[in-house]
Design an enzyme around this catalytic site. Structure first.
Site, mmCIF file in Angstrom:
data_model
loop_
_atom_site.group_PDB
_atom_site.id
_atom_site.type_symbol
_atom_site.label_atom_id
_atom_site.label_comp_id
_atom_site.label_asym_id
_atom_site.label_seq_id
_atom_site.Cartn_x
_atom_site.Cartn_y
_atom_site.Cartn_z
ATOM 1 N N SER A 107 38.510 18.119 -31.238
ATOM 2 C CA SER A 107 38.776 18.320 -29.816
ATOM 3 C C SER A 107 37.535 18.193 -28.949
ATOM 4 C CB SER A 107 39.429 19.684 -29.577
ATOM 5 O OG SER A 107 38.578 20.731 -30.010
ATOM 6 N N ASP B 10 37.963 29.646 -22.267
ATOM 7 C CA ASP B 10 38.103 30.063 -23.665
ATOM 8 C C ASP B 10 36.757 30.318 -24.339
ATOM 9 O OD1 ASP B 10 37.140 27.482 -24.043
ATOM 10 O OD2 ASP B 10 38.993 26.699 -24.896
ATOM 11 N N HIS C 46 35.295 25.317 -25.334
ATOM 12 C CA HIS C 46 35.198 23.897 -25.016
ATOM 13 C C HIS C 46 34.339 23.679 -23.772
ATOM 14 C CE1 HIS C 46 38.930 24.242 -27.383
ATOM 15 N NE2 HIS C 46 38.533 23.080 -27.878
ATOM 16 N N ASN D 235 35.662 22.705 -37.688
ATOM 17 C CA ASN D 235 36.858 23.472 -38.052
ATOM 18 C C ASN D 235 36.816 23.936 -39.501
ATOM 19 O OD1 ASN D 235 38.320 23.511 -35.589
ATOM 20 N ND2 ASN D 235 38.800 21.360 -35.863
ATOM 21 N N GLY E 97 42.005 19.866 -33.613
ATOM 22 C CA GLY E 97 42.286 20.594 -34.837
ATOM 23 C C GLY E 97 41.862 19.894 -36.104
#
Length: 227
Positions: free
Chosen positions: A54, A202, A205, A119, A91
């Site tokens: 992402s 968040d 990002h 990730n 993801g």
């Protein structure tokens, strides 16, 4: 400027050195429209492909505000003979990337920017698997596009899973770059990770301003390869 987003799922969270102390898993979002890739012979341009999660896909910002889009604009302004292809997938793990890279490389590329592994680290996956998958992706690129320059984007993770794990995770990128004689971006989020002012709500990002810093970091490495 020719900027292509591949027909992949859209974008969601990768937490890398963020202010949040507990990592959150990425969730799939709505798919983006398919965009056909024109054969290189038709465009007369070389291909620069960003392959990642992402961060590469540009979650939460417009495509032209994400670092890959900004690199494309820079290339266009300098009239360099490259088209930029964004193959970021929200993801994505290294295992997922290894499974899809062959499909992505149905047409050859000239520069391949590999941004994966974050990730894996956040999920505490075995470092041996991350290393093996990154090597598998590199091997596939070299089989499919033998002349391609490969750029590896280094990643770091918070020490939630222990200092040793975080240290060994970081070391994977230097080790792989050295072994394969790759061009290395030491840390993609240098100057951005952990800075609330440069990340979205968040805390994960980058904002458009954060992506501009990431783009400068990437461009400093890419420019000598493209000139």
């Amino acid at each position: 400027m020719k900027f292509l987003n591949l027909p992949l799922a859209a974008l969601l969270g990768l937490a890398l050195t963020a202010c949040n102390s507990s990592p959150t898993a990425e969730k799939p979002a709505a798919s983006v429209p398919a965009v056909a890739q024109a054969p290189a012979a038709e465009t007369g341009k070389k291909r620069l492909l960003f392959f990642g999660n992402s961060l590469t896909a540009g979650y939460g910002v417009e495509p032209e505000q994400a670092f890959a889009g900004l690199i494309g604009q820079k290339i266009d302004s300098l009239k360099l003979p490259y088209e930029v292809i964004n193959a970021g997938l929200s993801g994505e793990t290294t295992a997922g990337g290894r499974s899809r890279v062959g499909w992505i490389l149905k047409q050859p590329v000239d520069v391949f920017v590999l941004e994966l592994g974050g990730n894996d680290g956040l999920r505490g996956l075995p470092l041996s698997a991350t290393r093996e998958n990154l090597q598998g992706i590199i091997d596939t690129v070299r089989r499919r596009s033998p002349g391609a320059q490969i750029v590896l984007a280094g990643m770091q993770i918070p020490p939630n899973l222990g200092q040793a794990y975080a240290r060994d995770f970081k070391a994977i990128y230097q080790d792989i770059a050295t072994k394969n004689k790759l061009v290395l971006i030491p840390f993609l989020l240098q100057g951005v990770g952990g800075d609330r002012a440069l990340n979205q709500a968040d805390g994960i990002h980058p904002t458009p301003a954060g992506h501009r810093i990431v783009a400068r970091t990437v461009w400093a490495v890419l420019e000598p390869l493209l000139q």
